[in-house]
Each structure stands twice: as structure tokens, then as C-alpha cells.
Design a protein around this motif. Structure first.
Motif, PDB file in Angstrom:
ATOM      1  N   PHE A   1       0.859  -1.190   0.000  1.00  0.00           N
ATOM      2  CA  PHE A   1       0.000   0.000   0.000  1.00  0.00           C
ATOM      3  C   PHE A   1       0.898   1.244   0.000  1.00  0.00           C
ATOM      4  O   PHE A   1       1.797   1.380   0.842  1.00  0.00           O
TER       5      PHE A   1
ATOM      6  N   ASP B   1       1.300   5.161   0.486  1.00  0.00           N
ATOM      7  CA  ASP B   1       0.626   6.279   1.154  1.00  0.00           C
ATOM      8  C   ASP B   1       1.559   7.496   1.169  1.00  0.00           C
ATOM      9  O   ASP B   1       2.753   7.382   1.454  1.00  0.00           O
TER      10      ASP B   1
ATOM     11  N   SER C   1       3.797   0.429   2.424  1.00  0.00           N
ATOM     12  CA  SER C   1       3.466  -0.361   3.614  1.00  0.00           C
ATOM     13  C   SER C   1       3.079  -1.776   3.182  1.00  0.00           C
ATOM     14  O   SER C   1       2.215  -1.961   2.313  1.00  0.00           O
TER      15      SER C   1
ATOM     16  N   VAL D   1       1.302  -5.241   3.143  1.00  0.00           N
ATOM     17  CA  VAL D   1      -0.033  -5.713   3.533  1.00  0.00           C
ATOM     18  C   VAL D   1      -0.040  -7.235   3.438  1.00  0.00           C
ATOM     19  O   VAL D   1       0.357  -7.813   2.422  1.00  0.00           O
TER      20      VAL D   1
ATOM     21  N   VAL E   1      -1.475  -4.477   8.230  1.00  0.00           N
ATOM     22  CA  VAL E   1      -0.782  -3.459   7.435  1.00  0.00           C
ATOM     23  C   VAL E   1       0.410  -2.993   8.259  1.00  0.00           C
ATOM     24  O   VAL E   1       0.260  -2.415   9.347  1.00  0.00           O
TER      25      VAL E   1
ATOM     26  N   ARG F   1       2.807  -0.571   9.127  1.00  0.00           N
ATOM     27  CA  ARG F   1       3.093   0.856   8.995  1.00  0.00           C
ATOM     28  C   ARG F   1       4.031   1.303  10.114  1.00  0.00           C
ATOM     29  O   ARG F   1       4.175   0.642  11.133  1.00  0.00           O
TER      30      ARG F   1
ATOM     31  N   ARG G   1      -8.506   4.825   2.600  1.00  0.00           N
ATOM     32  CA  ARG G   1      -7.597   4.534   1.492  1.00  0.00           C
ATOM     33  C   ARG G   1      -7.034   3.103   1.572  1.00  0.00           C
ATOM     34  O   ARG G   1      -6.894   2.420   0.563  1.00  0.00           O
ATOM     35  N   VAL G   2      -6.739   2.662   2.775  1.00  0.00           N
ATOM     36  CA  VAL G   2      -6.238   1.284   2.967  1.00  0.00           C
ATOM     37  C   VAL G   2      -7.297   0.272   2.521  1.00  0.00           C
ATOM     38  O   VAL G   2      -7.011  -0.697   1.806  1.00  0.00           O
ATOM     39  N   GLN G   3      -8.541   0.529   2.940  1.00  0.00           N
ATOM     40  CA  GLN G   3      -9.616  -0.381   2.559  1.00  0.00           C
ATOM     41  C   GLN G   3      -9.826  -0.394   1.046  1.00  0.00           C
ATOM     42  O   GLN G   3     -10.025  -1.458   0.440  1.00  0.00           O
TER      43      GLN G   3
ATOM     44  N   HIS H   1      -7.672   0.133  -1.254  1.00  0.00           N
ATOM     45  CA  HIS H   1      -6.560  -0.610  -1.852  1.00  0.00           C
ATOM     46  C   HIS H   1      -6.794  -2.122  -1.729  1.00  0.00           C
ATOM     47  O   HIS H   1      -6.670  -2.865  -2.718  1.00  0.00           O
TER      48      HIS H   1
END
Length: 458
Positions: free
Chosen positions: A56, A58, A67, A69, A101, A103, A160-162, A164
Motif C-alpha cells: 500500500f 501512502d 506499507s 499488507v 498493514v 506501517r 484509502r487502505v480499505q 486498496h
């Protein structure tokens, strides 16, 4: 590659040659089978859904920060399969994806609920096997749940994570299901493998038309091809098509297998052509309870006593020139044999001397059963064995007297030999690692039904 192409061509030619006149069986897979697959299939589906998710990206601190995943675990909480009339099978599954994730400074742990919908078409493959393909597939997602209780997470970042993860899973989950189905097709392809029946004979099953699919079952019309020394056993062209009635066997069974009269006729023709039913019954002079000697026979036929003043062993040579006939009536299966028996004596120079020959008629009751996916039988004599003189080299024979002697020494060896053959059995339609469980056999007018459970074991 050339060897594989050659094998495929040979198989296609053999199916073309024998397909029109071979006996037909019907395999009907019922709703109970789908219930079993729904439970058994959760673990394979979980593994198929364990896909990889790319990094991911960002924007953070004025630069793109990747990051990692990772899907840590997939739990299929619900799996349901239903037949779709005229089409195939519909899949509905619910699953929870545990995702991490990685991070900086703090990792993010998510649980993402998902619902999967897929329609699978069941068709006939080019070499006579069932083929399953995914025609439509859809992945639906609920909002992810943050499982590590982080309060510093920016809501926009979570969105945004979701986005992706969901974008990746929408494609990959359906691809995973499709790959799972392709693995299933490999197993279904083993339906057409050659299965031994005897030392020189095999049976091969293959589909002859597209499956018949209703909301209650999927029905496969399958030809059974029996081979002897690599050549197919072909019945006369007047063999009648077989149709399995709707309500037969046990309603709760996973599978219902219908076996036509033609299958029995073909199996018996194979035994006759292979000479498997031929046998020799030999007397032994040193045995106290063996009646097969010229001394005993000479008491009933004077010419035998004259030609053999000293006791000599007898041999009964049984040869089956005509094909046995199986008859199927409701709750009753019988087998009719008409062997030719030559009675010989061992002369003083150890040569065999033919005394007389007999036409024999034997009516047998058949008790059918299934063990290890093979149809087996046990035979017992119905009534008396009928003997008539075909030829004689010892003058007149009073069959009323000879019947008791020959019938007594003939019956047990015949049954032992026949039951050894019937005990070998004929393999029923199946695929690798799929086993019949608690099968029950029902005899109907002109066909036999096997109702059975199924279990998949590696």
C-alpha cells in the motif's frame, strides 16, 4: 507433448468406436452431496482465498511510503451450494479476512468481512468427463473493523487502505475460486481412467452427453466400456437406452447410481470371452470324501467298471460356450448358466480318456452388494442342477442315478469358483480419493440402484 497428444487421440478414437453400443449407467448427485461439499469445502476455499496483496502506497512526510499488507488468516464462516436448473451450481460464501498493514510507527490490524457469489456451469468435456467453469463471480465487502484498538488512525487513511485491499481482492478472490475449480476438474478427469476388473480386463467410464441438472440433483449419463486384452466388449446393436426413474433408492443419499441390464450383460460377456468361467474339477484317490473316481462311477455305469477295474481319478472339464444370462426383477436377481461338461478318466498310461459329456443348466440366485466402490455378488443354487447327456463313450447312462453323484461333486466347486469371480467385483463410477460410504443395493425390473454416501479422503 507428443505422447500426451497421441494418448488423447487414442482415447478419442476408442470412445468413438464403442460409444454407440456400450451399456449405460446413470450417476445422480443429490442435494445431500452439496451439503457435504459445503462443509468439507470450507478448508480448501479458505486456502484458495489466502491471496497476496501488494504494498500500500501512502503519501506521508512529503513522499510515498510503501506499507506491506499481509492476509494473516481467512475464516469461511458460511458456505452454501445450490443446484441451478439447467445450468450448474451456485456458491454463496461469507468469510472474514484478518489483515495486517505494517506501517510506521504503528501497524494496523483489520478484519474485513466479505461475501462471495459465484455461478459454476457444469458441462461435458471433450473426452467424456464433467467440466466445471466459473461463469460469473462477485465479491462484496463490508467495512473493515480495526482490531488493535488504535485511536491515532486517521479515518481518511483507513478509507484509502480499505480501497486498496478491496480493489485487489475483487479480482484475486474470484481468480482463487476459479483456480480451485480447475483443481476439481483434474480430479473429475480421473473418471475415465482404466480400472482393472481381472488380470486381462478393465472398465472405463465416460459421459455420453451434457448433464441433466435440476434444482434437486445433477444427473450424469455415463457409458461403461469393458475391455478384454485391450479390445472393447461390444453388445449387439439392439441394446436399449437406459433411463433412471426419478424416485428410486434412498431419498437422503448423496449419490444414486443406476446400473442397467446392459452393464450386467457386458460384464458376463467379458467373463465368458475371457474363459474365466471355465474350470476343471479333479478327483483325488487319496481323499476319503472325494467321489470323483472310476470306482464310484462304475457302480452306476457298468461299462466304466469294465474298462477301469482299478480305481482311477476323474476330471470334470467345464467349458462355457454360451454367455451367462442375468435377470433382474424387483428384489430378485438371478443368473442362468449353461456349461458343457466333459467327464474324463485318467488311463493307465496317464492319458485322459473321455467317458461322456453333459449339457448342464444351473439357475443361481444373486445377492448383490458394494464394497470399496465395487459391485460384488454372491451366488447360490436355485433348485436342482439339470444334467442331460450330450454324448457317451460308455454306452447307456441312467441320469437318474448319475445325477446325484455328478451334481454333488459339481455344485460346491462351481459355486466356489463363481463366487471368487463375483467377489472381485466391477468398479463403479468414481474419481480419485472419492469413496462410497454405507452403500445399499436395490434390484428393480431391468436395472439395479446403488444409494450411497460419499467421503473424500486423500
Amino acid at each position: 507433448m507428443a505422447q500426451a497428444c497421441g494418448l488423447g487421440l487414442l482415447l478419442a478414437l476408442s470412445l468413438t468406436v464403442v460409444g454407440a453400443s456400450m451399456p449405460v449407467t446413470v450417476v445422480r448427485l443429490n442435494k445431500a452431496m452439496l451439503s457435504y461439499v459445503s462443509e468439507f469445502g470450507k478448508a480448501p476455499l479458505q486456502r484458495a482465498l489466502q491471496v497476496t496483496v501488494p504494498y500500500f502506497l501512502d503519501w506521508s512526510g512529503g513522499m510515498l511510503q510503501p506499507s506491506r499488507v499481509q492476509i494473516l488468516d481467512v475464516q469461511v464462516t458460511h458456505l452454501r451450494l445450490n443446484f441451478v436448473d439447467g445450468f450448474g451450481v451456485r456458491l454463496l460464501a461469507a468469510a472474514n479476512f484478518t489483515i495486517k498493514v505494517f506501517r510506521v510507527p504503528e501497524s494496523l490490524d483489520l478484519i474485513l468481512p466479505a461475501v462471495l457469489l459465484a455461478d459454476a456451469r457444469v458441462a461435458q468435456g471433450s473426452i467424456g468427463t464433467p467440466v466445471v467453469s466459473i461463469s460469473t463471480c462477485l465479491s462484496l465487502f463490508n467495512n473493515a473493523i480495526v482490531s488493535n484498538g488504535s485511536h491515532s488512525l486517521i479515518p481518511a487513511l483507513l478509507i484509502r487502505v480499505q480501497q486498496h485491499i478491496k480493489a485487489v481482492l475483487r479480482n484475486k478472490l474470484c481468480l482463487g475460486i476459479s483456480n480451485l475449480v480447475q483443481g476439481l476438474n483434474v480430479h473429475l478427469g480421473t473418471l475415465i481412467g482404466l480400472t482393472p476388473v481381472g488380470p486381462e480386463s478393465q472398465v472405463r467410464y465416460f459421459m455420453i452427453k451434457v448433464p441433466n441438472i435440476t434444482n434437486d440433483y445433477i444427473s450424469l449419463d455415463i457409458n461403461a466400456v469393458l475391455f478384454l486384452l485391450g479390445k472393447p466388449i461390444v453388445l449387439p446393436m439392439d441394446a436399449t437406452p437406459f433411463m433412471l426413474p426419478e424416485h428410486v433408492g434412498i431419498n437422503s443419499a448423496m449419490a444414486t447410481v443406476g446400473l442397467s441390464q446392459d452393464l450386467f450383460d457386458s460384464a458376463l460377456l467379458l467373463l465368458q470371452k475371457a474363459g474365466a468361467l471355465n474350470m476343471d474339477i479333479t478327483g483325488e484317490l487319496n481323499s476319503h470324501d472325494n467321489l470323483l473316481n472310476t470306482s464310484m462311477l462304475g457302480q452306476l455305469i457298468p461299462e466304466v467298471a469294465r474298462q477301469f477295474p482299478n480305481p482311477m481319478p476323474l476330471v470334470l472339464k467345464l467349458r462355457l460356450g454360451t454367455t451367462p444370462v442375468a435377470t433382474l426383477h424387483t428384489n430378485n436377481a438371478t443368473l442362468w448358466l449353461q456349461p458343457f461338461v466333459e467327464v474324463l478318466a485318467v488311463a493307465s498310461n496317464s492319458a485322459f480318456q473321455s467317458l461322456f459329456s453333459l449339457n448342464v443348466r444351473v439357475n443361481l440366485s444373486l445377492q448383490l452388494s458394494v464394497s470399496k466402490a465395487k459391485l460384488q455378488g454372491i451366488a447360490s443354487v436355485l433348485g436342482k442342477i439339470q444334467l442331460t447327456v450330450a454324448s457317451s463313450n460308455v454306452g447307456f447312462i441312467d441320469m437318474d442315478q448319475v445325477q446325484a453323484l455328478i451334481g454333488t461333486v459339481f455344485e460346491k466347486p462351481l459355486l466356489d469358483h463363481l463366487n471368487a469371480l463375483l467377489g472381485m467385483g466391477v468398479a463403479l463410477p468414481s474419481v480419485v480419493n472419492l469413496h462410497y460410504v454405507t452403500p445399499e443395493v436395490f434390484v428393480h425390473e431391468g436395472y439395479v440402484v446403488v444409494s450411497t454416501g460419499l467421503v473424500y479422503q486423500r
